[in-house]
Design an enzyme around this catalytic site. Structure first.
Site, PDB file in Angstrom:
ATOM      1  N   SER A  65       0.841  -1.195   0.000  1.00 11.06           N
ATOM      2  CA  SER A  65       0.000   0.000   0.000  1.00 11.06           C
ATOM      3  C   SER A  65       0.874   1.243   0.000  1.00 11.06           C
ATOM      4  CB  SER A  65      -0.882   0.028   1.246  1.00 11.06           C
ATOM      5  OG  SER A  65      -1.637  -1.153   1.329  1.00 11.06           O
TER       6      SER A  65
HETATM    7  N1  SAH Z   1       0.339  -5.192   4.302  1.00  8.88           N
HETATM    8  C1  SAH Z   1       0.870  -5.474   2.979  1.00  8.88           C
HETATM    9  C2  SAH Z   1      -0.166  -5.205   1.913  1.00  8.88           C
HETATM   10  C3  SAH Z   1      -0.129  -6.263   0.871  1.00  8.88           C
HETATM   11  S1  SAH Z   1      -1.483  -6.285  -0.226  1.00  8.88           S
HETATM   12  C4  SAH Z   1       2.186  -4.732   2.740  1.00  8.88           C
HETATM   13  O1  SAH Z   1       2.527  -3.856   3.540  1.00  8.88           O
HETATM   14  O2  SAH Z   1       2.880  -5.051   1.779  1.00  8.88           O
HETATM   15  C5  SAH Z   1      -2.643  -7.328   0.622  1.00  8.88           C
HETATM   16  C6  SAH Z   1      -2.220  -8.738   0.903  1.00  8.88           C
HETATM   17  O3  SAH Z   1      -3.356  -9.426   1.423  1.00  8.88           O
HETATM   18  C7  SAH Z   1      -1.750  -9.553  -0.307  1.00  8.88           C
HETATM   19  O4  SAH Z   1      -0.467 -10.025  -0.051  1.00  8.88           O
HETATM   20  C8  SAH Z   1      -2.758 -10.705  -0.391  1.00  8.88           C
HETATM   21  O5  SAH Z   1      -2.198 -11.928  -0.817  1.00  8.88           O
HETATM   22  C9  SAH Z   1      -3.245 -10.791   1.049  1.00  8.88           C
HETATM   23  N2  SAH Z   1      -4.540 -11.439   1.246  1.00  8.88           N
HETATM   24  C10 SAH Z   1      -5.667 -11.364   0.487  1.00  8.88           C
HETATM   25  N3  SAH Z   1      -6.642 -12.130   1.000  1.00  8.88           N
HETATM   26  C11 SAH Z   1      -6.130 -12.719   2.133  1.00  8.88           C
HETATM   27  C12 SAH Z   1      -6.635 -13.628   3.095  1.00  8.88           C
HETATM   28  N4  SAH Z   1      -7.864 -14.128   3.044  1.00  8.88           N
HETATM   29  N5  SAH Z   1      -5.827 -14.004   4.095  1.00  8.88           N
HETATM   30  C13 SAH Z   1      -4.543 -13.538   4.199  1.00  8.88           C
HETATM   31  N6  SAH Z   1      -4.006 -12.676   3.314  1.00  8.88           N
HETATM   32  C14 SAH Z   1      -4.791 -12.266   2.286  1.00  8.88           C
END
Ligand code: SAH
Length: 214
Positions: A65
């Site tokens: 993000s």
């Molecule tokens: N906090 C992260 C944001 C990554 S984007 C950062 O700082 O980089 C959001 C993430 O949520 C992705 O990696 C995606 O694979 C994960 N995601 C989506 N659905 C999910 C679920 N049900 N359980 C765990 N992770 C999930």
């Protein structure tokens, strides 16, 4: 201690000053962002833009993000010393590291194996120790509940009841909710049966999806 160039440290300081102009006022959050080397959570070729306020592509078509969103979600959590925090969506691990720097006990879940593996490596390199799980975030971590705060970093179609069940009374869950666009929600668990919902504008996140993926 990770060695890094003055250039990266300088760009990070500028980012912190920029976030102040964008309404981030929590000094603890600004301090944590000032300490976490965001450029290490992405491909080396993207280092030069690591401290711009933009989302950056990581493995598996996911994104870190943008810094103002990380800062805003973290500020909404109003984190206190040693609180127990559950993060859904470890992704690159950047947000996890920011939470960790805020002296919290962090539990983080990622559903995609390559991202989970990469995050473990970077945490080791930075010598930080969040509790990491390769699992489906929709289910939370009932064995470690209740949590003081829950942060969802992917866009959820609706508020997952299992996560709400794992929140302490008086605790906050910060979660973007919607289908293609996501409204930032802060949900206060007022009692076992009541919640208070505040909303904070529109964002665009990668979707929250069910089940683990290899
Ligand atoms: N906090 C992260 C944001 C990554 S984007 C950062 O700082 O980089 C959001 C993430 O949520 C992705 O990696 C995606 O694979 C994960 N995601 C989506 N659905 C999910 C679920 N049900 N359980 C765990 N992770 C999930």
């Amino acid at each position: 201690m990770i060695q890094e160039s003055f250039l990266m440290a300088g760009m990070r300081n500028k980012l912190v000053e920029y976030l102040r102009t964008k309404g981030i006022t929590d000094e603890k959050v600004l301090d944590a962002i000032g300490k976490v080397p965001r450029h290490l959570f992405m491909d080396l070729s993207l280092e030069r833009v690591a401290y711009e306020d933009r989302a950056i592509e990581i493995l598996c078509n996911q994104t870190i993000s943008q810094p103002s969103t990380v800062a805003f979600q973290t500020q909404l959590l109003d984190i206190q010393y040693r609180e127990k925090i559950l993060e859904i969506g470890t992704g690159s691990g950047y947000q996890t590291a920011v939470l960790y720097k805020l002296s919290t006990r962090v539990y983080t879940i990622e559903r995609m194996k390559p991202l989970y593996d990469a995050a473990l490596k970077i945490f080791e390199k930075l010598n930080i120790h969040p509790n990491c799980f390769y699992a489906d975030g929709y289910k939370g971590l009932p064995g470690f509940a209740p949590f003081d705060k829950i942060l969802v970093t992917c866009g959820a179609p609706s508020i997952p009841q299992d996560l709400l069940n794992q929140l302490k009374i008086g605790g906050y869950m910060v979660i973007p909710v919607g289908d293609t666009k996501h409204t930032m929600h802060r949900i206060t668990k007022v009692s076992e049966t009541e919640t208070k919902i505040e909303t904070f504008g529109e964002y665009k996140f990668v979707p929250m999806l069910k089940d683990r993926q290899r």
